[in-house]
Design an enzyme around this catalytic site. Structure first.
Site, PDB file in Angstrom:
ATOM      1  N   SER A  34       0.832  -1.211   0.000  1.00 42.01           N
ATOM      2  CA  SER A  34       0.000   0.000   0.000  1.00 42.01           C
ATOM      3  C   SER A  34       0.862   1.255   0.000  1.00 42.01           C
ATOM      4  CB  SER A  34      -0.963   0.000   1.182  1.00 42.01           C
ATOM      5  OG  SER A  34      -0.258  -0.112   2.384  1.00 42.01           O
ATOM      6  N   TYR A 148      -2.206   9.772  14.058  1.00 42.26           N
ATOM      7  CA  TYR A 148      -1.165   8.760  13.807  1.00 42.26           C
ATOM      8  C   TYR A 148      -0.461   8.383  15.110  1.00 42.26           C
ATOM      9  CZ  TYR A 148       3.646   7.291  13.114  1.00 42.26           C
ATOM     10  OH  TYR A 148       4.837   6.650  13.249  1.00 42.26           O
ATOM     11  N   ARG A 290       5.006  24.999  10.752  1.00 46.82           N
ATOM     12  CA  ARG A 290       4.000  23.996  10.388  1.00 46.82           C
ATOM     13  C   ARG A 290       3.177  23.691  11.634  1.00 46.82           C
ATOM     14  NH1 ARG A 290       6.168  18.324   8.031  1.00 46.82           N
ATOM     15  NH2 ARG A 290       7.060  18.199  10.103  1.00 46.82           N
ATOM     16  N   ASP A 293       4.000  21.260  14.873  1.00 45.50           N
ATOM     17  CA  ASP A 293       5.435  21.008  15.058  1.00 45.50           C
ATOM     18  C   ASP A 293       5.918  21.460  16.432  1.00 45.50           C
ATOM     19  OD1 ASP A 293       6.145  19.703  12.787  1.00 45.50           O
ATOM     20  OD2 ASP A 293       7.142  21.395  11.822  1.00 45.50           O
TER      21      ASP A 293
HETATM   22  N1  UFG Z   1      10.608  20.516   7.869  1.00 51.73           N
HETATM   23  C1  UFG Z   1      10.780  21.652   7.097  1.00 51.73           C
HETATM   24  N2  UFG Z   1      10.353  21.620   5.802  1.00 51.73           N
HETATM   25  C2  UFG Z   1       9.779  20.518   5.240  1.00 51.73           C
HETATM   26  C3  UFG Z   1       9.613  19.357   6.042  1.00 51.73           C
HETATM   27  C4  UFG Z   1      10.031  19.398   7.353  1.00 51.73           C
HETATM   28  O1  UFG Z   1      11.297  22.668   7.556  1.00 51.73           O
HETATM   29  O2  UFG Z   1       9.403  20.550   4.061  1.00 51.73           O
HETATM   30  C5  UFG Z   1      11.080  20.531   9.257  1.00 51.73           C
HETATM   31  C6  UFG Z   1       9.990  20.299  10.294  1.00 51.73           C
HETATM   32  O3  UFG Z   1       9.345  21.510  10.610  1.00 51.73           O
HETATM   33  C7  UFG Z   1      10.771  19.693  11.446  1.00 51.73           C
HETATM   34  C8  UFG Z   1      11.881  18.908  10.736  1.00 51.73           C
HETATM   35  O4  UFG Z   1      11.976  19.454   9.442  1.00 51.73           O
HETATM   36  O5  UFG Z   1      11.384  20.713  12.211  1.00 51.73           O
HETATM   37  C9  UFG Z   1      11.577  17.423  10.632  1.00 51.73           C
HETATM   38  O6  UFG Z   1      10.318  17.253  10.034  1.00 51.73           O
HETATM   39  P1  UFG Z   1       9.830  15.847   9.434  1.00 51.73           P
HETATM   40  O7  UFG Z   1       8.496  16.060   8.817  1.00 51.73           O
HETATM   41  O8  UFG Z   1      10.902  15.272   8.584  1.00 51.73           O
HETATM   42  O9  UFG Z   1       9.731  14.912  10.716  1.00 51.73           O
HETATM   43  P2  UFG Z   1       8.841  15.073  12.047  1.00 51.73           P
HETATM   44  O10 UFG Z   1       9.812  15.298  13.166  1.00 51.73           O
HETATM   45  O11 UFG Z   1       7.753  16.035  11.891  1.00 51.73           O
HETATM   46  O12 UFG Z   1       8.148  13.633  12.185  1.00 51.73           O
HETATM   47  C10 UFG Z   1       8.756  12.455  11.707  1.00 51.73           C
HETATM   48  C11 UFG Z   1       7.707  11.600  11.005  1.00 51.73           C
HETATM   49  C12 UFG Z   1       6.776  10.951  11.954  1.00 51.73           C
HETATM   50  C13 UFG Z   1       7.502  10.270  13.041  1.00 51.73           C
HETATM   51  C14 UFG Z   1       8.467  11.217  13.701  1.00 51.73           C
HETATM   52  C15 UFG Z   1       9.287  10.522  14.763  1.00 51.73           C
HETATM   53  O13 UFG Z   1       6.935  12.407  10.134  1.00 51.73           O
HETATM   54  O14 UFG Z   1       5.999  10.001  11.259  1.00 51.73           O
HETATM   55  O15 UFG Z   1       9.357  11.755  12.729  1.00 51.73           O
HETATM   56  O16 UFG Z   1       9.750   9.312  14.292  1.00 51.73           O
HETATM   57  F1  UFG Z   1       6.619   9.819  13.973  1.00 51.73           F
END
Ligand code: UFG
Length: 331
Positions: A34, A148, A290, A293
């Site tokens: 999936s 999630y 975002r 966050d």
């Molecule tokens: N970020 C940006 N621009 C983007 C994407 C992310 O600046 O386009 C920043 C976010 O604001 C954050 C950092 O990059 O500060 C990391 O963001 P991610 O989306 O890569 O990861 P997250 O920490 O939000 O969450 C991830 C996964 C989840 C998981 C978590 C812990 O999305 O599924 O890590 O394992 F649960």
């Protein structure tokens, strides 16, 4: 020892299958593709030169699972199968609760029916209610901000109740921090469809010219450079953590482990390191925060080090290099 890996063609699942095969475990994969492609199966074979069994299906399907347990003599299960996009879970909470929780309940029912009580469960660092105290330890308060993460926390509680009801169970819950990187062969990695939600997949699409510019979500956080700080861990180190956890399944009970590096890097650290190790420019602009966050979090993984013998070997430079190598081979 024969291990059933649900979701074994996904990002973390496929890297874990490679480590299992390289450590001479027998592997059975159940996956419904999936969020993955069937080429992953061939690529796992190419990397390891080893064979394994594969069944296409959804883990919710108890009849199919029973068939797998009937045919294979499964000793333990590593359960990755599940939906994992935070944003999508906010839009479709019922889909997330139904899929992630139902698959786990079906799996545990079938495991119990076939007297298999060793389980490693994929959880997340986002089960913690992050306040001021860092690094995060396993017994810190829990609290989630999206469906999630709530599914993962609920499953952790279901598994605890399961152990209380039947002390034959050995359950290891692994809470992942931010996995990035890819196998050094470039044959398996993470390449989500459409516009990526996560930082590294987005950087990769900008690096190969598929997207124009990365938006950094906020530079006014109370962090070293104002951008969000996370504990990025190389997916191969994370996969190796699962191999260590298998040995721990000789202990009855349920236990919880953080798998991270203990070091936080900001968004700009990642962009700068990516640029310097790969000799490429990443266009970026500063945008709004975002929603949902958190400014900063990283792991205390000393429990996993002490009790599992877990140790990371790869640097942030390796993570950036291997991620780029993967996308260049899979554009
Ligand atoms: N970020 C940006 N621009 C983007 C994407 C992310 O600046 O386009 C920043 C976010 O604001 C954050 C950092 O990059 O500060 C990391 O963001 P991610 O989306 O890569 O990861 P997250 O920490 O939000 O969450 C991830 C996964 C989840 C998981 C978590 C812990 O999305 O599924 O890590 O394992 F649960």
């Amino acid at each position: 020892m024969k291990i059933l890996v649900t979701g074994g063609t996904g990002f973390i699942g496929s890297h874990t299958v490679v480590e299992l095969l390289e450590n001479n475990y027998e592997v059975v994969i159940v996956d419904d593709f999936s969020n993955s492609k069937k080429e992953v199966l061939d690529n796992i074979k190419k990397i390891t030169n080893k064979s394994f069994s594969f069944y296409k299906g959804n883990v919710k399907d108890e009849e199919m699972l029973s068939l797998v347990f009937e045919k294979e003599n499964i000793d333990a299960v590593i359960h990755f199968a599940g939906f994992k996009a935070i944003g999508e879970s906010v839009d479709n909470p019922l889909m997330y609760y139904e899929n992630n929780i139902d698959t786990t309940i079906s799996l545990c029912k079938v495991m119990d029916k076939y007297n298999c009580h060793k389980l490693i469960f994929s959880s997340t660092a986002t089960v913690y209610d992050v306040n001021d105290e860092l690094p995060l330890k396993e017994d810190f308060p829990k609290g989630t901000t999206n469906p999630y993460s709530s599914t993962k926390l609920m499953i952790e509680r279901i598994l605890k109740d399961l152990y209380v009801s039947n002390n034959d169970w050995s359950i290891v819950v692994l809470r992942y921090f931010n996995p990035i990187g890819a196998h050094e062969s470039g044959l398996i990695g993470e390449n989500p469809q459409g516009i990526p939600n996560n930082l590294m997949p987005y950087i990769l699409k900008v690096a190969i010219g598929e997207l124009e510019c990365l938006t950094v979500f906020g530079n006014d956080y109370d962090t070293k450079d104002g951008t969000g700080v996370r504990d990025y861990i190389h997916v191969v180190d994370l996969a190796k953590g699962h191999i260590k956890a298998i040995d721990y399944l000789t202990n009855k009970g349920i236990d919880y482990f953080n798998l991270g590096t203990g070091v936080g890097y900001s968004v700009l650290d990642i962009v700068n390191t990516f640029e310097s190790v790969n000799g490429i420019k990443i266009n970026y602009k500063i945008g709004k925060r975002r929603s949902g966050d958190i400014a900063e979090y990283y792991a205390d993984s000393s429990k996993a080090e002490k009790l599992l013998g877990f140790k990371v070997t790869k640097t942030i430079e390796d993570m950036c290099k291997d991620s780029y190598n993967y996308i260049l081979k899979n554009k």
